[in-house]
Design an enzyme around this catalytic site. Structure first.
Site, PDB file in Angstrom:
ATOM      1  CE1 TYR A 154       3.986   0.255   7.107  1.00  0.00           C
ATOM      2  CE2 TYR A 154       5.256   2.043   8.146  1.00  0.00           C
ATOM      3  CZ  TYR A 154       5.240   0.902   7.910  1.00  0.00           C
ATOM      4  OH  TYR A 154       5.890  -0.136   8.371  1.00  0.00           O
ATOM      5  CG  ASP A 211       1.194  -2.320   5.701  1.00  0.00           C
ATOM      6  OD1 ASP A 211       0.616  -3.302   6.424  1.00  0.00           O
ATOM      7  OD2 ASP A 211       2.358  -2.389   5.777  1.00  0.00           O
ATOM      8  CG  HIS A 254       3.578  -5.196   1.818  1.00  0.00           C
ATOM      9  ND1 HIS A 254       2.568  -5.321   2.467  1.00  0.00           N
ATOM     10  CD2 HIS A 254       4.684  -5.055   2.090  1.00  0.00           C
ATOM     11  CE1 HIS A 254       3.050  -5.193   3.780  1.00  0.00           C
ATOM     12  NE2 HIS A 254       4.447  -5.001   3.673  1.00  0.00           N
TER      13      HIS A 254
END
EC number: 3.1.11.2
Length: 376
Positions: free
Chosen positions: A111, A141, A229
């Site tokens: 992340y 991500d 997402h």
């Protein structure tokens, strides 16, 4: 035997037990063997709550209950032997190395910061480079697109940002490839929708080494259902083992369903009308009747499960279609239909999650203090 399926998903916080169950149920339904999760927002002890149902191993890095947190979930039937775990103190990434069917593999869930931080990229590069592995698979991500003209809608015309350049350099240094782009070279799709800006972007990636890419069979961006997402999934060899079987037991909640009770009565009357003969003893009639009812119940529950799954797949397909339409038109009417479809799917998944939690509590109550797997 089938390919090994990996999915990366920014879950946007799974503190609540219902959402945790929905995420796990969705991953199980999709046949995921390795799940790379970001923004779990869980503490040390709460991460261990993810080790349920199909999850056999869990590795995580936490920050606090409000932000960050990453995790890697491994299916209990996946032959992965872990030998090293690297955790980031800031809850930005978790790296796991081990043997998958005799081959060295490195798995990572990332992340990335939403603002440029050079120390993050240099530290992450050093951690990955310190590990020798045949196969590398890193998902997460990364909070930036790689190509401004195709990874954003509306497309960006300015020069790539510092984060984009840093991510591209990271992949270059580690010899990693964007699995989705390689598998879908002419497709334009996105993983995140910003409601305030009404813009789409592809910021969730699965980066793999050449050895993994050569074995990759499919890579797809899935409908956005449980988070803001979309998940990204891929399948690659080698295969995994078939799951273990279990004994059948009656679902007692079915007795609260009037339609099921009526169905059971009709089946019993049908059985008696055909088999209650003078030459058939009462004990034989009863024992055979129980076997007949068992088959009838299995048939009923299987049909009900198929109907529920069909409804879920129908809603997922509707969401995928509406997402595609909205990405093209940006029409508010389409967005309203999309929200309604997501709400209907969320209600269905919530009901399934509540049922699964009920059975988990039942199993714990039934065998919690008895010698067995749970006690061990």
């Amino acid at each position: 035997m089938s390919n090994t399926k990996i999915t990366t998903l920014n879950v946007k916080g799974i503190n609540h037990v219902i959402k945790r169950r929905k995420v796990l149920s969705m991953l199980k339904k999709d046949g995921v063997q390795i799940a790379l999760l970001q923004e779990t927002h869980l503490t040390n002890l709460e991460h261990l709550k993810l080790k349920r149902d199909w999850v056999g191993q869990i590795y995580y890095s936490f920050f606090n209950s409000k932000s960050r947190g990453v995790a890697i979930l491994i299916h209990k039937n996946l032959a992965l032997t872990v030998d090293k775990v690297i955790q980031d103190a800031d809850g930005r990434y978790i790296l796991v190395t081990g043997l998958l069917y005799g081959e060295k593999i490195l798995l990572g869930s990332v992340y990335a910061p939403n603002t440029f931080d050079s120390s993050f990229y240099s530290k992450f590069l050093a951690e990955v480079s310190s590990v020798s592995s045949t196969h590398i698979l890193i998902g997460g991500d990364f909070n930036c697109g790689l190509t401004p003209s195709t990874d954003y809608n509306p497309p960006k015309t300015q020069a790539p940002s510092k984060m984009t350049r840093a991510t591209i350099e990271l992949c270059s240094d580690l010899s990693l490839f964007d699995a989705w782009k390689i598998c879908n070279p002419r497709t334009k799709d996105f993983t995140f929708f910003s409601r305030p800006h009404l813009s789409f972007s592809r910021i969730d990636f699965l980066f793999v080494s050449r050895s993994v890419l050569d074995r990759t069979r499919v890579c797809s961006i899935n409908p956005c259902v449980l988070s803001d997402h979309s998940s990204v999934s891929m399948e690659f060899l080698p295969p995994y083992l078939d799951p273990l079987s279990r004994h059948w037991r009656l679902n007692p909640t079915l007795l609260n369903d009037p339609l099921f009770v009526k169905y059971l009565e009709d089946q019993w009357k049908l059985y008696i009308s055909k088999n209650d003969l003078p030459e058939v003893s009462a004990s034989t009639l009863w024992e055979a009747g129980k076997a007949y009812l068992r088959g009838s119940i299995i048939s009923y529950t299987a049909a009900k499960k198929k109907k529920t799954l069909a409804r879920q797949l129908e809603l997922e397909q509707l969401i995928a279609t509406l997402e595609g339409d909205f990405k093209q038109s940006h029409a508010i009417a389409v967005l309203g239909k999309l929200d309604a479809a997501r709400s209907a799917l969320d209600q269905l998944l919530t009901q399934n999650a509540q049922t699964a939690i009920f059975y988990a509590k039942h199993r714990l109550f039934d065998s919690g203090n008895k010698p067995g797997r749970l006690l061990a």
